[in-house]
Design a protein around this motif. Structure first.
Motif, PDB file in Angstrom:
ATOM      1  N   PHE A   1       0.913  -1.153   0.042  1.00  0.00           N
ATOM      2  CA  PHE A   1      -0.012   0.027  -0.127  1.00  0.00           C
ATOM      3  C   PHE A   1       0.899   1.459   0.226  1.00  0.00           C
ATOM      4  O   PHE A   1       1.632   1.494   1.181  1.00  0.00           O
ATOM      5  CB  PHE A   1      -0.972   0.202   1.303  1.00  0.00           C
ATOM      6  CG  PHE A   1      -1.739   1.186   1.458  1.00  0.00           C
ATOM      7  CD1 PHE A   1      -3.080   1.251   0.781  1.00  0.00           C
ATOM      8  CD2 PHE A   1      -1.270   2.500   1.933  1.00  0.00           C
ATOM      9  CE1 PHE A   1      -3.857   2.464   0.724  1.00  0.00           C
ATOM     10  CE2 PHE A   1      -1.959   3.601   2.059  1.00  0.00           C
ATOM     11  CZ  PHE A   1      -3.299   3.405   1.435  1.00  0.00           C
TER      12      PHE A   1
ATOM     13  N   GLY B   1      -0.542   8.347   7.363  1.00  0.00           N
ATOM     14  CA  GLY B   1      -1.780   7.791   8.302  1.00  0.00           C
ATOM     15  C   GLY B   1      -2.310   6.930   7.530  1.00  0.00           C
ATOM     16  O   GLY B   1      -2.431   5.604   8.183  1.00  0.00           O
ATOM     17  N   ALA B   2      -2.445   6.922   6.313  1.00  0.00           N
ATOM     18  CA  ALA B   2      -2.994   5.738   5.590  1.00  0.00           C
ATOM     19  C   ALA B   2      -2.233   4.436   5.507  1.00  0.00           C
ATOM     20  O   ALA B   2      -2.576   3.442   5.464  1.00  0.00           O
ATOM     21  CB  ALA B   2      -3.723   6.034   4.219  1.00  0.00           C
TER      22      ALA B   2
ATOM     23  N   GLY C   1      -2.420   2.987   8.771  1.00  0.00           N
ATOM     24  CA  GLY C   1      -3.698   1.894   8.702  1.00  0.00           C
ATOM     25  C   GLY C   1      -3.463   0.653   7.977  1.00  0.00           C
ATOM     26  O   GLY C   1      -4.111  -0.376   8.503  1.00  0.00           O
TER      27      GLY C   1
ATOM     28  N   THR D   1      -7.381   9.059   8.392  1.00  0.00           N
ATOM     29  CA  THR D   1      -6.454   8.659   7.349  1.00  0.00           C
ATOM     30  C   THR D   1      -6.060   7.387   7.570  1.00  0.00           C
ATOM     31  O   THR D   1      -5.987   6.343   6.625  1.00  0.00           O
ATOM     32  CB  THR D   1      -5.133   9.525   7.453  1.00  0.00           C
ATOM     33  OG1 THR D   1      -4.537   9.363   8.361  1.00  0.00           O
ATOM     34  CG2 THR D   1      -5.723  11.248   7.354  1.00  0.00           C
ATOM     35  N   LEU D   2      -5.974   6.788   8.781  1.00  0.00           N
ATOM     36  CA  LEU D   2      -5.803   5.570   8.952  1.00  0.00           C
ATOM     37  C   LEU D   2      -6.813   4.519   8.828  1.00  0.00           C
ATOM     38  O   LEU D   2      -6.837   3.666   8.202  1.00  0.00           O
ATOM     39  CB  LEU D   2      -5.406   5.377  10.644  1.00  0.00           C
ATOM     40  CG  LEU D   2      -3.920   5.786  10.851  1.00  0.00           C
ATOM     41  CD1 LEU D   2      -3.898   7.174  11.664  1.00  0.00           C
ATOM     42  CD2 LEU D   2      -3.179   4.786  12.009  1.00  0.00           C
TER      43      LEU D   2
ATOM     44  N   THR E   1      -8.877   5.220   6.236  1.00  0.00           N
ATOM     45  CA  THR E   1      -8.884   4.895   4.931  1.00  0.00           C
ATOM     46  C   THR E   1      -7.960   4.026   4.491  1.00  0.00           C
ATOM     47  O   THR E   1      -8.400   3.137   3.734  1.00  0.00           O
ATOM     48  CB  THR E   1      -8.510   6.319   4.107  1.00  0.00           C
ATOM     49  OG1 THR E   1      -9.535   7.390   4.719  1.00  0.00           O
ATOM     50  CG2 THR E   1      -8.380   6.195   2.670  1.00  0.00           C
ATOM     51  N   GLY E   2      -6.654   4.203   5.018  1.00  0.00           N
ATOM     52  CA  GLY E   2      -5.561   2.863   4.558  1.00  0.00           C
ATOM     53  C   GLY E   2      -5.939   1.808   5.110  1.00  0.00           C
ATOM     54  O   GLY E   2      -5.860   0.453   4.322  1.00  0.00           O
ATOM     55  N   LEU E   3      -6.594   1.303   6.243  1.00  0.00           N
ATOM     56  CA  LEU E   3      -7.130   0.212   6.675  1.00  0.00           C
ATOM     57  C   LEU E   3      -8.223  -0.444   5.746  1.00  0.00           C
ATOM     58  O   LEU E   3      -8.036  -1.696   5.432  1.00  0.00           O
ATOM     59  CB  LEU E   3      -7.577   0.349   8.163  1.00  0.00           C
ATOM     60  CG  LEU E   3      -8.021  -0.923   8.862  1.00  0.00           C
ATOM     61  CD1 LEU E   3      -6.838  -2.048   8.711  1.00  0.00           C
ATOM     62  CD2 LEU E   3      -8.735  -0.594   9.967  1.00  0.00           C
TER      63      LEU E   3
ATOM     64  N   ALA F   1      -8.680   0.495   2.766  1.00  0.00           N
ATOM     65  CA  ALA F   1      -8.196  -0.025   1.439  1.00  0.00           C
ATOM     66  C   ALA F   1      -7.451  -1.234   1.335  1.00  0.00           C
ATOM     67  O   ALA F   1      -7.562  -2.050   0.501  1.00  0.00           O
ATOM     68  CB  ALA F   1      -7.160   1.184   1.133  1.00  0.00           C
TER      69      ALA F   1
ATOM     70  N   SER G   1     -12.154  11.997   3.329  1.00  0.00           N
ATOM     71  CA  SER G   1     -12.515  10.659   3.447  1.00  0.00           C
ATOM     72  C   SER G   1     -14.199  10.535   3.036  1.00  0.00           C
ATOM     73  O   SER G   1     -14.530   9.670   2.489  1.00  0.00           O
ATOM     74  CB  SER G   1     -12.501  10.224   4.808  1.00  0.00           C
ATOM     75  OG  SER G   1     -12.997  11.144   5.844  1.00  0.00           O
TER      76      SER G   1
END
Lengths: 622, 349
Positions: free
Chosen positions: A266, A303-304, A307, B87-88, B90-92, B94, B121
């Motif tokens: 990612f 941040g993403a 995540g 943001t976290l 969103t990544g999680l 995804a 988001s």
């Protein structure tokens, strides 16, 4: 060119070991493309190559102005080379501004090819010339070739349905054709490129083909060049090679790491020069399971990524210095929650916005210490464009094995510079990766592997392992929120020990040359080529000089102090004001001296050579 | 427009969980009397209804009093940094489309430091449920003005009164293209539960404002229209497809006068048919926006779902592009990739 033609000119062909060419023109003149085409052609021909693109941050600065000049220097050789050359043997100047800004680097006797048509009074004024350089005798020291490139090119394109402006945009390929003729290069790779690029636009394809061939034919028929030059293929180590820039190698390295670890990549990123090309490239690898995310800002990008890593993917982000500033709080979070993360910093000249397209290696202390509290992160730094692949994999090896964020330090010179890369077989790549923790009976969020001190990776979706993590201090083992004073001390120490322990898992620092002696030149990152070349020259002169180059900046290899203490003096050239120098002096109490040059450009070999000679003579260097 | 009310993906498990399964072993440490207790309780109550195994549910929070909620949920949880929870998430999401992701935030976390991430988001339609606790004050830092504090509010940081015009959270969420926008109140427990239930069943970006009381630093912030005695007359409970009627005696309504809403008394000339009918699924967000601007004392404060529409989610679109690429080019082969482009071979010298 036909065989017959070669024979005709045979008596005028001279063999050279190495040639350095600089293409310079207006930023709209296509100099980067011209340089890239010559580079690819020479690479495929089998030369060793090294390149230095040098372009302004403005996409199209006012035409003909000094700030709008874009340059591309490449060196190609029949022997191993490490740098794009200190100074060009040949300067191609497409307009007066390009001549003015680049002439200072051309040594006396160097070849200067100018586009005569561009030397109008208006362009001379824009470049600030008060007298005409082509007629005032100021170019006497050089071997000048005045060629009406625009006119000749326009003639070659007659009959095509194009505007004058469109025609003029192809003159760089006319210049490229001349250079291909002059250095006996095949036009085929570029002709193939034209077909790929303009296949759908037959007129543009034909125009570029004609421009290239007309330039080549001009070289062949004109009487102004008395000699052609040939640089035979280099004797590279056996293998299959491709020409690659640092950013390309970086992107491939991350895809390889994802493949090796068996986890999806990612990549969260916000556009920033000179890192954006990694995002562009990775976004084309969707069939490798690569998920790219153009975030709303630098913070969202990291941040993403955190995540995604929390979810079990390989989350990573990339930026340059200004973006790293914005990411630093989230990087601290990754340190606290101990999740794998790779943060790429393609360094550029700063501070603040600085000089976005120019190189510098001044973010070392930032990535080591630019976060609140003690916040240890491993740092790796490739030394050459091709090495970017290796260290992209290495960054992920460390991140996964030690459950830690890792910084990967590249820079603008590495990112955009190119060299031949010996492509590795997939089977020869290292084994990397880590298993998810799934066993409830043995699970504690902050229990540690006794060898690596890594905590377990328990990803959401794993039954029975529901737990909470976050930025608040964790109790050792249980991972619950803790304000206990002794626990905090223990956790700070553990986090530091985990990163320090990686020293046992990385190769020793290698010395090029004798392992002890008068002087060690110590470097890191993209200064490798200039240092190596300078040290080899000094060694050839019989001087007691060796070279060591750090790829791991945190932790240092275990033998670093031992290596440094085996020499009377240590010289550390850096494109900053002494950052590794500060670390070495502070860490080992070794009285190393620095050579600092922050001009937005790589070191010249001679600068390091001169400094080394002065240090050897016991002189101070400024 | 598809039906927005029944969009939960088929439950991955049939094991029936109860509220207790979602209570963690951590001691709850909000101030006694805080509105957060009710929000936590309603959240725990509705969790079993979605059919997700609890290991597939993740709570992600930012900084502030609201940020502590994940510690009290016996699911996966991540207490992140100030403003960045979206943001976290969103990544999680995804990386892991299979997870049900909740974002817990507050008025400062979401609308001040994290405003940009809420915007993006929501417009990306990331499949998250964002629950924003709005108490119009910074509680954890002990009482400074927040972006929803009323103009002129005197706080520790604004002794002469705040000069910053407050933001209307739901107007912002609508402008950010959230596909679900709703409001509820901490003390209206049945309504809050129903609203969280709706959020849980929504697919896409849901923004839920919960009017929450901070009894230490901003006690009674919403009292004027949420107290039991007045709430029926001063709030408008939105129901899809029904006319906008409110009041203890259900004798008042909202009518459109030109482009503006007006409060009217039913009876006499004015009949139910004259009133605005709520349509949360309207493609055009104008009605929802109009509702988002209605505020006491000029209007009853709307509670419930202002908007709930369907749009492809971020993770669906992302996965779709990956699937397309694999269909078109085949699954990536690393060896081919490394040796791609123009290569040449050097032999033994």
């Amino acid at each position: 060119m036909t065989t017959e033609a070669v024979r005709q000119t045979e008596d005028r062909v001279q063999e050279l070991e190495r040639v350095t060419i600089r293409f310079a023109g207006d930023s709209g003149d296509g100099m980067q493309l011209t340089g890239t085409q010559f580079t690819r052609t020479s690479a495929v021909f089998g030369n060793d190559i090294s390149t230095l693109p040098d372009y302004p941050a403005e996409i199209r600065a006012p035409a003909g102005s000094l700030p709008g000049v874009s340059g591309f220097q490449l060196s190609f050789s029949s022997s191993e080379i490490h740098t794009p050359g200190d100074e060009p043997d040949v300067l191609v100047a497409m307009n007066p501004a390009a001549l003015k800004t680049n002439l200072g680097d051309l040594p006396a006797g160097g070849a200067l090819i100018v586009n005569q048509d561009a030397f109008t009074q208006q362009n001379l004024n824009k470049a600030g010339y008060t007298s005409h350089p082509l007629t005032d005798g100021s170019l006497k020291p050089y071997n000048v070739f005045e060629i009406p490139i625009s006119t000749l090119n326009a003639r070659a394109l007659e009959g095509l349905e194009m505007t004058n402006k469109q025609v003029d945009l192809t003159k760089n390929f006319f210049a490229l054709g001349i250079m291909f003729w002059l250095y006996e290069r095949s036009m085929d790779p570029t002709l193939r490129w034209i077909e790929d690029k303009f296949g759908a636009k037959p007129v543009l394809a034909e125009a570029n083909r004609r421009a290239l061939k007309a330039g080549y034919a001009f070289g062949e028929t004109t009487e102004i060049f008395h000699t052609r030059y040939v640089v035979p293929p280099a004797h590279l180590a056996p293998g299959t090679y491709r020409n690659i820039t640092g950013n390309e190698a970086t992107a491939l390295g991350f895809v390889a790491a994802s493949h090796l670890a068996g986890r999806d990549l990612f990549y969260g990123s916000y556009p920033i020069t000179p890192a954006s090309d990694i995002l562009h490239q990775l976004s084309g690898y969707k069939n490798f399971g690569v998920r790219t995310f153009q975030a709303e800002d630098e913070i969202a990008a990291v941040g993403a990524a955190i995540g995604a890593s929390y979810g079990g993917a390989m989350g990573m982000t990339a930026s340059s210095g200004p973006g790293i500033c914005l990411k630093s709080e989230a990087m601290g979070l990754a340190v606290m929650v101990e999740l794998p993360l790779v943060v790429v910093d393609v360094q550029r000249a700063g501070p603040s916005t600085g000089m976005p397209t120019k190189t510098e290696q001044a973010d070392l202390l930032q990535v080591l210490f630019g976060r609140n509290s003690d916040s240890p992160m491993p740092v790796v730094a490739p030394a050459t464009p091709a090495e970017c692949f290796t260290y992209a994999v290495e960054a992920w090896r460390i991140a996964l094995k030690y459950m830690t964020p890792v910084v990967y330090l590249s820079d603008a010179f590495l990112a955009t510079g190119a060299e031949p890369w010996r492509v590795p077989e997939v089977a020869d790549l290292p084994t990397i990766g880590v298993e998810n923790h799934t066993d409830k009976a043995t699970f504690w969020p902050y229990a540690r592997d006794p060898d690596t001190l890594a905590r377990p990776w328990a990803v959401p979706g794993t039954p029975g392992l529901e737990h909470r993590i976050g930025g608040l201090e964790k109790a050792d083992v249980t991972g619950n929120v803790s304000y206990d004073p002794d626990n905090h001390h223990r956790m700070q120490t553990l986090r530091a020990a985990k990163v320090a322990g990686i020293a046992n898992d990385i190769p020793d620092l290698q010395v090029h040359g004798p392992s002890e002696g008068e002087l060690l030149v110590l470097g890191w990152g993209s200064t490798y080529g200039a240092i190596r070349s300078a040290v080899e020259r000094l060694q050839a002169d019989g001087r007691s000089v060796s070279h060591a180059h750090l790829r791991h900046l945190n932790p240092f290899p275990r033998n670093t102090e031992e290596v440094l203490r085996s020499f009377h003096r240590v010289l550390i050239p850096e494109i900053n004001l002494g950052q590794l120098l500060l670390l070495i002096r502070g860490r080992f109490l070794i009285d190393a001296v620095g050579l600092d040059k922050v001009r937005g450009k790589p070191f010249r070999i001679t600068e390091i050579e001169d400094a080394a000679i002065r240090v050897l003579a016991g002189e101070r260097i400024p | 427009m598809t039906d927005a009310t029944a969009t939960l993906p088929s439950p991955p498990t049939s094991t029936k969980l109860t509220r207790k399964d979602f209570v963690s072993d951590q001691e709850v440490r909000w101030c006694p009397g805080c509105g957060d207790y009710s929000i936590l309780a309603q959240t725990q109550k509705v969790m079993p209804d979605f059919g997700y195994p609890k290991e597939n549910i993740v709570f992600i929070s930012g900084i502030g009093c609201s940020g502590r909620l994940p510690y009290y949920m016996n699911t996966y949880g991540f207490h992140t940094i100030h403003g960045r929870a979206p943001t976290l998430a969103t990544g999680l999401k995804a990386a892991r489309p299979d997870l049900m992701v909740w974002v817990i935030t507050g008025d400062g976390d979401a609308l001040s430091i994290g405003g940009n991430h809420v915007l993006h988001s929501m417009r990306r339609n990331v499949d998250i449920r964002m629950v924003m606790f709005n108490n119009r004050i910074y509680g954890l830092t002990k009482g400074q003005a927040s972006p929803t504090s009323e103009l002129g509010k005197r706080t520790k940081s604004t002794p002469a009164g705040t000069i910053d015009h407050p933001v209307m959270p739901l107007s912002f969420a609508l402008a950010a293209e959230a596909t679900m926008v709703a409001r509820s109140v901490d003390t209206h427990t049945d309504h809050l539960q129903a609203t969280l239930e709706r959020a849980g069943r929504h697919k896409g970006s849901a923004f839920i404002e919960v009017l929450q009381n901070c009894n230490i630093f901003n006690d009674g912030a919403w009292r004027d229209f949420t107290d039991r005695e007045v709430r029926e007359d001063r709030t408008l409970v939105l129901r899809h497809g029904e006319p906008m009627i409110f009041g203890k005696d259900r004798d008042k309504g909202i009518r459109l006068s030109g482009m503006r809403p007006e409060v009217v008394q039913l009876g006499g000339d004015i009949k139910e048919e004259d009133l605005l009918v709520h349509d949360e699924q309207a493609e055009d967000p104008t009605l929802a926006y109009l509702l988002s601007r209605m505020w006491w004392p000029d209007f009853p404060v709307p509670v419930g779902v202002l908007r709930a529409v369907q749009r492809p989610t971020h993770d669906e679109l992302l996965q779709g592009q990956i699937d397309d690429a694999v269909r078109r080019d085949g699954k990536g082969d690393l060896g081919e990739l490394l040796f791609a482009g123009e290569t040449w071979t050097a032999n033994e010298a």
